[in-house]
Scaffold this motif. Structure first.
Motif, PDB file in Angstrom:
ATOM      1  N   MET A 254      46.346  14.154  15.828  1.00 24.14           N
ATOM      2  CA  MET A 254      45.150  13.591  15.221  1.00 24.14           C
ATOM      3  C   MET A 254      44.158  13.255  16.329  1.00 24.14           C
ATOM      4  O   MET A 254      44.522  12.747  17.374  1.00 24.14           O
ATOM      5  N   LYS A 255      42.907  13.512  16.049  1.00 26.77           N
ATOM      6  CA  LYS A 255      41.862  13.183  16.999  1.00 26.77           C
ATOM      7  C   LYS A 255      41.566  11.685  16.961  1.00 26.77           C
ATOM      8  O   LYS A 255      41.690  11.052  15.928  1.00 26.77           O
ATOM      9  N   SER A 256      41.170  11.162  18.098  1.00 28.54           N
ATOM     10  CA  SER A 256      40.812   9.755  18.192  1.00 28.54           C
ATOM     11  C   SER A 256      39.588   9.619  19.073  1.00 28.54           C
ATOM     12  O   SER A 256      39.549  10.158  20.172  1.00 28.54           O
ATOM     13  N   TYR A 257      38.593   8.912  18.579  1.00 29.57           N
ATOM     14  CA  TYR A 257      37.420   8.593  19.387  1.00 29.57           C
ATOM     15  C   TYR A 257      37.587   7.158  19.875  1.00 29.57           C
ATOM     16  O   TYR A 257      37.890   6.260  19.094  1.00 29.57           O
ATOM     17  N   VAL A 258      37.395   6.977  21.169  1.00 21.04           N
ATOM     18  CA  VAL A 258      37.510   5.651  21.759  1.00 21.04           C
ATOM     19  C   VAL A 258      36.132   5.245  22.266  1.00 21.04           C
ATOM     20  O   VAL A 258      35.550   5.946  23.097  1.00 21.04           O
ATOM     21  N   LEU A 259      35.584   4.150  21.733  1.00 19.88           N
ATOM     22  CA  LEU A 259      34.351   3.618  22.300  1.00 19.88           C
ATOM     23  C   LEU A 259      34.687   3.200  23.714  1.00 19.88           C
ATOM     24  O   LEU A 259      35.547   2.335  23.922  1.00 19.88           O
ATOM     25  N   TYR A 260      34.030   3.820  24.677  1.00 17.56           N
ATOM     26  CA  TYR A 260      34.499   3.765  26.053  1.00 17.56           C
ATOM     27  C   TYR A 260      33.452   3.218  27.006  1.00 17.56           C
ATOM     28  O   TYR A 260      32.373   3.778  27.152  1.00 17.56           O
ATOM     29  N   SER A 261      33.818   2.131  27.696  1.00 17.42           N
ATOM     30  CA  SER A 261      32.926   1.540  28.691  1.00 17.42           C
ATOM     31  C   SER A 261      33.218   2.050  30.092  1.00 17.42           C
ATOM     32  O   SER A 261      32.399   1.907  30.991  1.00 17.42           O
ATOM     33  N   GLY A 262      34.402   2.603  30.268  1.00 23.00           N
ATOM     34  CA  GLY A 262      34.837   2.990  31.598  1.00 23.00           C
ATOM     35  C   GLY A 262      35.685   1.918  32.244  1.00 23.00           C
ATOM     36  O   GLY A 262      36.161   2.070  33.364  1.00 23.00           O
TER      37      GLY A 262
END
Length: 125
Positions: free
Chosen positions: A1-9
């Motif tokens: 399953m695909k997952s998008y992660v809100l990413y700050s680094g």
């Protein structure tokens, strides 16, 4: 399953992406930005590349930044403004993805801001 992660680094969102990969998900990192500080986006892009994840930029509308700034000024404190901008980023990410994609971020339940209520977390599920 695909997952998008809100990413700050940063460490929290990096750890979330790594944990999702270990669990069998296909993380794609998304950095929300107002296009006013390219250095922050570059840092997130560099971190994503080092970690071996795909990365994209989600540009939020100037109106979102203006509304958040107005909220912070009115409140005299940034919590509501940060929560508002975070919700906008989550909503934009959810709108652009299909139903078979999970959205996550590096926020912890005990964070003061950004903070999602339990009902908001469930509505994203």
């Amino acid at each position: 399953m695909k997952s998008y992660v809100l990413y700050s680094g940063g460490k929290d969102s990096s750890l979330v992406a790594h944990m999702l990969k270990l669990l069998g998900y296909e993380p794609r990192l998304v950095t929300a930005n107002f296009n006013v500080m390219p250095g922050i986006v570059k840092t997130a892009q560099d971190a994503a590349k080092i970690l071996g994840f795909e990365h994209e930029i989600l540009t939020l509308e100037p109106e979102t930044m203006e509304k958040a700034a107005d909220m912070a000024e009115k409140d005299g404190f940034p919590n509501n403004a940060i929560n508002f901008a975070h919700h906008e980023a989550l909503d934009r990410a959810a709108e652009s993805l299909g139903p078979d994609v999970m959205i996550s971020d590096g926020c912890r339940r005990d964070d003061r801001t950004p903070k999602l209520t339990f009902d908001e977390m469930r509505s994203l599920e």
